[in-house]
Write an enzyme that holds these catalytic residues in place. Structure first.
Site, PDB file in Angstrom:
ATOM      1  N   ALA A  54      -0.935  11.157  23.492  1.00  0.00           N
ATOM      2  CA  ALA A  54      -1.192  10.069  24.434  1.00  0.00           C
ATOM      3  C   ALA A  54      -0.979  10.546  25.864  1.00  0.00           C
ATOM      4  O   ALA A  54       0.041  11.168  26.178  1.00  0.00           O
ATOM      5  CB  ALA A  54      -0.276   8.893  24.135  1.00  0.00           C
ATOM      6  N   GLU A  55      -1.941  10.248  26.733  1.00  0.00           N
ATOM      7  CA  GLU A  55      -1.886  10.703  28.129  1.00  0.00           C
ATOM      8  C   GLU A  55      -0.579  10.311  28.809  1.00  0.00           C
ATOM      9  O   GLU A  55      -0.094  10.977  29.702  1.00  0.00           O
ATOM     10  CB  GLU A  55      -2.998  10.065  28.975  1.00  0.00           C
ATOM     11  CG  GLU A  55      -4.381  10.540  28.673  1.00  0.00           C
ATOM     12  CD  GLU A  55      -5.099   9.501  27.848  1.00  0.00           C
ATOM     13  OE1 GLU A  55      -4.637   9.238  26.718  1.00  0.00           O
ATOM     14  OE2 GLU A  55      -6.103   8.979  28.329  1.00  0.00           O
ATOM     15  N   LEU A  56      -0.079   9.161  28.425  1.00  0.00           N
ATOM     16  CA  LEU A  56       1.081   8.627  29.137  1.00  0.00           C
ATOM     17  C   LEU A  56       2.330   9.462  28.911  1.00  0.00           C
ATOM     18  O   LEU A  56       3.312   9.330  29.644  1.00  0.00           O
ATOM     19  CB  LEU A  56       1.297   7.181  28.680  1.00  0.00           C
ATOM     20  CG  LEU A  56       2.347   6.363  29.380  1.00  0.00           C
ATOM     21  CD1 LEU A  56       2.392   6.663  30.858  1.00  0.00           C
ATOM     22  CD2 LEU A  56       2.067   4.913  29.183  1.00  0.00           C
TER      23      LEU A  56
END
Lengths: 230, 222, 230, 222
Positions: free
Chosen positions: B48-50
């Site tokens: 996940a990018e986050l």
């Protein structure tokens, strides 16, 4: 090592002058120095350049209104934004259309890397990301270079007057630890500003964070603010 | 095919691209349905990018790991880390993306073309969004797989040349729709699978780019 | 997520062919995959290119003979070295004088950054370090660039066939944690090789390393070796 | 001055450059003596190339924190982390160095010149060493302070132009010896302090570079 001054969110906001360039850690305000930002919003000061992944959220996770730096946009305190995504704060687009706000969008990895370069004394970032796209026209792009037969954009290092970190635990020397997804841009931003203010949820005694598990080293932090616990 | 079945059909076909242990990034919408169709024994590491390497399912407010102020996804909703997964900062995270450590990214498109160019982040004049991590993922992931309905309101989305601003140039490896599977090659699009509900002519009519049909073109249902 | 194969040091060494380019984490062998290196030394294979901060030590902390990769130098198994310092292993200089070994010295920060660039898909590193020095003549230097009035060297990204990590704790998914100064180059090397083998002192159950405190993520690791506890 | 007193004298003068909370890197030899001379209330953060931000004293084999396989210094000896210090990886560590987060580095020189060039890592034809982290430190630290005996076997080490291969160009801010303190300026070396045991002519005789004497040149003992 020396203790870092623990100040109030209001004192932190008072330190930041009109027109300052401010890096704000956080992704949709998760890992954002929200207490300081609130005081900055209340201060009415403006002309800020904000560097952040996004402009936080018009509505917080529990229905809060103008969560994080979205408040600064809403109050028209910002003149320029460097970010990767502003879709969750529709006012950004409005203010751009009205001509009162400049927005420079860059890819998320390039933003992280340019800030890292700014903090690490590098001359720029050579990334394949953005080749053949509008990023080539960004003021943050210094041109295209071919290395070993492959094209890269040379992106500018990013440095700021202030970095506001949204941390979970912080000790008196300024060592910080981030819970969950709070870490995001905070780690690089802590290295790339003249003055770094770490807001934390829990101010801990020195030694509570294991020496191996420090995420932001106290040597990067100038001031500490104890914020709200969530 | 019923309209309501299309997304599931595409997601199910996408799932076949994956093997046990793959590191994948799933765009919003249709791609998030892919894990529902994984074959037995295939466990993914969701990136996940986050800042999650090994994202878990979204917790409900009564769950003990519900923590919407500290663990969220890129849409802002509550998220979690899978057992054995970790949290990561953005510079390291995108270093891994650009460095080819993500096996595949699945994402939708506004337009995709015969050269593998992809446009999915901005429609000039419309609301101001941002590329977020999409450009990094398209360039960095080992395989960039576009999964989408073949047309939008009857208009082709697969073009000879994208007209919208690109997300990334020459990045798409595979296009998976409810009609067929295209591989993007040096010689343009090659159809390697077709949904038997459609004919090659149906696909041609719905596609604004030239393509060839692989000699061993299979049924998408196989 | 999937379990990573746990293999023996001997199996790990068997995987590495003659002439391979190998990154070895460790600083004077602290944080080095010493069990694998020992087996590699025993294998007699040669022609290796070693990338490491240094060539470890002719004598270990408790008087061990040829501690870490110093063994591979002593056995003449290495044809090229990329390092920052080789003063603790006098044989390196001897072999260079004899013409059997090529050594490319680069600054410590540049080595870390070039390996990081190799693992992070960047086209090169623009660093002010080395300007006006012999580093300009290094095969790892692609030239000089002036950005914003300041000179930088463009250094090449570094990638390897194998990376051997010397970790403290490792879990079955390959997540790693380093004690003390073991971390050094291991973190970047874990991202910059085709095959990454993590040797650990303690193989732990998954979940033992807190998700916030993982130093090397399992997704970067291909094989695990349980080494000696010190 | 007795030969045996020289190093301590220089280290003591170096200590005056520091204020509470400074982040410093100390080269091997003389610089490691500087902490012994710190004024009351001045606590440094010792930055170690090997990956310690806040290094402590070297433990003895009977100490509980003696761990020569896991916590060492750049010379390979056992080391420790100070209370509140941390361990760091090399990329982040040298990022902090290059990025100007280290207030000062103190190191010796084989040669240093009027332009602030420094040579201290290699003598061609002699044993092969390596620059280690020295080039990064000289370029990156906010202040690069050379501390050394004024001459080597009677030969000047402060030259008009270095002859040995450089560690870094235009990097030195201050030179501290047993004879005097030089500031490196755009206009060359300026002597700002002198040890009253010596005359300006003594310094001139021991220095192979031109220098000017600051109008307010003080005694090193003040």
């Amino acid at each position: 090592m020396a203790n870092k001054p623990v100040i109030t969110a209001k004192e932190a906001a008072a330190m930041i002058p009109e027109g300052a360039t401010i890096m704000c850690g956080g992704f949709l305000a998760c890992g954002q120095a929200r207490a300081i930002v609130k005081e900055l919003a209340a201060s009415g000061k403006g002309g800020f350049t904000l560097i952040a992944n996004d402009m936080a959220r018009a509505t917080g996770p529990m229905g809060e209104e103008f969560f994080g730096i979205a408040q600064l946009i809403h109050n028209h305190q910002v003149k320029r934004v460097i970010a990767t995504h502003v879709g969750m704060t529709p006012e950004v687009g409005q203010q751009v259309n009205e001509g009162t706000l400049e927005v420079n969008l860059i890819p998320q990895g390039s933003l992280a890397e340019c800030i890292r370069a700014g903090g690490a004394g590098l001359g720029g970032v050579l990334t394949p990301v953005g080749v053949g796209t509008l990023v080539e026209q960004s003021p943050l792009c210094l041109g295209k270079q071919t290395i070993d037969g492959k094209e890269y954009l040379l992106m500018k290092p990013i440095h700021a007057d202030f970095a506001l970190l949204g941390t979970y635990k912080c000790d008196a020397y300024g060592n910080c630890w981030y819970k969950g997804t709070m870490r995001n841009f905070n780690v690089v931003m802590a290295t790339a500003a003249d003055t770094v203010i770490a807001e934390c949820e829990y101010l801990m005694p020195v030694g509570e964070i294991e020496p191996e598990n420090i995420h932001t080293y106290g040597m990067c932090v100038n001031y500490i603010v104890e914020g709200e616990r969530k | 095919m019923e309209k309501s079945e299309i997304k599931g059909f595409i997601a199910k076909r996408c799932a076949k691209e994956l093997k046990d242990g793959d590191v994948v990034n799933l765009g919003i919408g249709l791609p998030t349905m892919i894990p529902d169709y994984l074959p037995e024994g295939v466990h993914l590491l969701i990136h996940a990018e986050l800042g999650i390497v090994g994202a878990g399912v979204a917790p409900k407010s009564a769950d003990t790991n519900f923590d919407p102020y500290h663990v969220i996804d890129a849409g802002g909703g509550p998220c979690s880390v899978a057992f054995g997964g970790g949290f990561i900062d953005s510079a390291m995270n995108f270093g891994l993306i650009r460095g080819g450590h993500v096996d595949a990214c699945f994402l939708g498109a506004l337009e995709v073309d015969a050269e593998g160019n992809l446009a999915n982040w901005i429609i000039p004049g419309k609301k101001m969004p941002g590329m977020g991590g999409a450009m990094d993922l398209c360039v960095g992931a080992r395989k960039c797989i576009v999964c989408m309905e073949h047309t939008a309101k009857g208009n082709p989305k697969i073009l000879e040349k994208c007209r919208l601003p690109l997300t990334a140039a020459h990045c798409v490896n595979t296009i998976i729709t409810e009609m067929c599977v295209f591989q993007v090659t040096d010689k343009g699009l090659v159809m390697t699978e077709i949904n038997p509900e459609f004919t090659v002519d149906d696909v041609k009519a719905a596609t604004a780019a030239p393509f060839t049909v692989a000699a061993d073109c299979k049924s998408m249902l196989d």
